[in-house]
Design an enzyme around this catalytic site. Structure first.
Site, PDB file in Angstrom:
ATOM      1  NE  ARG A   6       9.838   6.920  11.182  1.00 23.49           N
ATOM      2  CZ  ARG A   6       9.370   7.320  10.398  1.00 23.49           C
ATOM      3  NH1 ARG A   6       8.006   7.938  10.283  1.00 23.49           N
ATOM      4  NH2 ARG A   6       9.781   7.481   9.123  1.00 23.49           N
ATOM      5  CG  HIS A  56       8.735  -4.158  11.564  1.00 25.15           C
ATOM      6  ND1 HIS A  56       8.810  -2.945  11.039  1.00 25.15           N
ATOM      7  CD2 HIS A  56      10.093  -4.506  11.786  1.00 25.15           C
ATOM      8  CE1 HIS A  56      10.211  -2.348  11.059  1.00 25.15           C
ATOM      9  NE2 HIS A  56      10.959  -3.302  11.344  1.00 25.15           N
TER      10      HIS A  56
END
Length: 323
Positions: free
Chosen positions: A200, A105
């Site tokens: 991802r 993140h």
């Protein structure tokens, strides 16, 4: 103006490629016609996924409406001055029936620049772990972008990542920038900044029920990754009864673990902030509102004095922000 009181919210259920049935079988939450439930968002101000009150006179109102209407009485003056109408935390339960993707993140600076939203630092409390279940938490050693890309491009990225077997009650803090994944067989309570930005990196070459792979964000992730080895993996905390045992203290939120076996009076004149309680064991009442395993209660900032009453024993996570 309506009087504020301990607030409960309607869960928002999320079907996921990796989701399972534990939200129903262990937490007792009915996710309806979904094939599975990977996440239940228990307290959320994320646009498009805003929580709705299910108890008392404010039933039906949205969290975003309550923040706008009640401002510092709900969240605290310093919190409202800093975050405005945005509720700053997101509370989830997660059931990983398969490994989640290897992901990262962005921090506040990068997330604001790219997405006009906060970054995502988070913590995990392991609610339940199948035997041998594990997670990925950062790198096994300090690395750098060149070495990382070499491992990634050769298909060996997993060899560079730190895997750890976990048990119920374990706690992990994962700051933005930490490469990670939740492993198969884990059910966790997650406390995080109000952000839904995930990059991802690797998804084990999986396909969904339509045969499609999920989007990866390999290039975007490079600027977000912290390539250093974590100084600390698992949080170490006390288990003293009837007091606040600190398990995570960060710039974004602080969380305590409470083991309550007798009536406890809470007086928090020094803390100008809401408190969130997450039931992680037993049953009881907080300020007269019932709570059990798998439930979440928001205590408005204006409510400075209240009682926690266990039915025998009650285990809670207690979360708030100190600015």
């Amino acid at each position: 103006m309506d009087k504020l009181y301990p607030l409960k919210f309607k869960p928002i259920f999320k079907e996921k490629l990796w989701g399972g049935q534990k939200i129903k079988t262990i937490l007792g939450k009915d996710f309806g016609d979904l094939d599975n439930c990977g996440e239940t968002w228990e307290l959320s101000g994320v646009p498009g996924n805003v929580s709705q009150v299910i108890n008392g006179a404010l039933k039906g109102e949205l969290l975003s409406e309550l923040v706008q209407k009640h401002q510092s009485n709900l969240v605290g003056k310093s919190v409202f001055d800093h975050f405005g109408n945005e509720f700053p935390l997101l509370i989830k339960f997660i059931d990983a029936n398969q490994d989640l993707s290897v992901q990262v993140h962005p921090n506040d600076e990068l997330a604001q620049k790219r997405h006009n939203c906060p970054g995502k630092s988070e913590m995990w409390y392991i609610l339940q772990a199948d035997e041998g279940a594990s997670l990925i938490n950062g790198f096994v050693r300090d690395t750098n972008r060149d070495e990382y890309e070499e491992y990634f491009n050769s298909g060996n990225i997993m060899k560079l990542l730190q895997e750890e077997v976990v048990n119920g009650g374990d706690v992990y803090y994962l700051p933005a920038g930490r490469v990670h994944t939740i492993g198969k067989g884990l059910m966790i309570a997650e406390i995080q900044q109000t952000s839904d930005i995930t990059y991802r990196i690797y998804d084990f070459d999986r396909v969904d029920k339509h045969g499609n792979t999920r989007e990866l964000h390999v290039e975007q992730a490079l600027d977000a990754i912290d390539f250093s080895k974590p100084e600390q993996l698992k949080s170490v905390y006390e288990t003293s009864p009837n007091q606040a045992n600190s398990i995570v203290a960060t710039p974004y939120f602080s969380t305590n673990k409470l083991f309550i076996n007798q009536k406890k009076h809470i007086s928090r004149t020094e803390l100008d902030c809401f408190k969130i309680y997450i039931g992680v064991g037993g049953t009881g009442k907080i300020a007269g509102e019932s709570i059990k395993f798998g439930e979440v209660i928001l205590i408005p900032a204006i409510l400075k004095e209240y009682e926690i009453e266990p039915d025998g024993e009650l285990e809670l996570l207690e979360t708030y922000i100190e600015l």
